[in-house]
Scaffold this motif. Structure first.
Motif, PDB file in Angstrom:
ATOM      1  N   UNK A 108       0.839  -1.206   0.000  1.00  0.00           N
ATOM      2  CA  UNK A 108       0.000   0.000   0.000  1.00  0.00           C
ATOM      3  C   UNK A 108       0.874   1.255   0.000  1.00  0.00           C
ATOM      4  N   UNK A 109       1.930   1.248   0.813  1.00  0.00           N
ATOM      5  CA  UNK A 109       2.841   2.400   0.870  1.00  0.00           C
ATOM      6  C   UNK A 109       3.544   2.610  -0.472  1.00  0.00           C
ATOM      7  N   UNK A 110       3.951   1.515  -1.110  1.00  0.00           N
ATOM      8  CA  UNK A 110       4.632   1.622  -2.394  1.00  0.00           C
ATOM      9  C   UNK A 110       3.702   2.154  -3.481  1.00  0.00           C
ATOM     10  N   UNK A 111       2.410   1.904  -3.340  1.00  0.00           N
ATOM     11  CA  UNK A 111       1.450   2.453  -4.297  1.00  0.00           C
ATOM     12  C   UNK A 111       1.193   3.939  -4.068  1.00  0.00           C
ATOM     13  N   UNK A 112       1.474   4.416  -2.870  1.00  0.00           N
ATOM     14  CA  UNK A 112       1.181   5.804  -2.523  1.00  0.00           C
ATOM     15  C   UNK A 112       2.418   6.703  -2.574  1.00  0.00           C
TER      16      UNK A 112
END
Length: 163
Positions: A108-112
């Motif tokens: 999720x962090x890598x997508x954001x």
């Protein structure tokens, strides 16, 4: 459940102590006969590295408060003695659910955020993205083997709603 983000994290020394103890515990297990036979062995050493990444991401001021709530949920899941596969009862194999939750949060962090922001906190032996790919490829299989996988799915859904 409300997470107190103003509460200070343990000192760097205490974080390192936890990281080293966790890595040592998993390494000791993997050196035993049952650890060597475990199909989960390649993944278990990611547990301390993923925990470390979550802690460092929590301290990064480039990451917003909403995302830190999700990160905090992952950290709490790691340190909670009560989870789907409790380490206290089944040993280091109990970190599999923690690894799956951490992988979900990091994805999720890598997508954001930029991957460079997240990767600079990675201390694992291999590239973070390669590691996450390995874990993700087998997580559905692993989730299918967890007896209470619906509870884990609920935890993940609830965390993402709150984030």
């Amino acid at each position: 459940m409300e997470i107190d983000l103003k509460r200070e994290l343990p000192t760097y020394e205490k974080q390192q102590d936890f990281y080293e103890k966790l890595r040592s515990r998993v390494s000791d297990f993997l050196s035993t006969k049952s650890g060597k036979k475990s199909k989960l062995a390649p993944y278990l050493l990611f547990a301390p590295d993923l925990f470390h990444l979550l802690i460092k991401a929590m301290l990064d001021n480039r990451i917003d408060r909403k995302s830190k709530t999700l990160i905090g949920s992952g950290i709490l899941y790691f340190i909670s003695p009560i989870d789907l596969l409790p380490e206290g009862l089944i040993g280091p194999g109990g970190f599999i659910d923690d690894i799956i939750v951490a992988t979900f949060i990091i994805n999720m962090l890598l997508n954001k955020f930029s991957s460079e922001i997240i990767e600079e906190h990675w201390v694992g032996d291999t590239n973070l993205l390669d590691t996450l790919k390995k874990i993700s490829e087998t997580s559905n299989t692993l989730l299918g083997k967890i007896p209470a996988r619906s509870l884990l799915s609920r935890f993940i859904k609830k965390s993402t709603k709150n984030a």
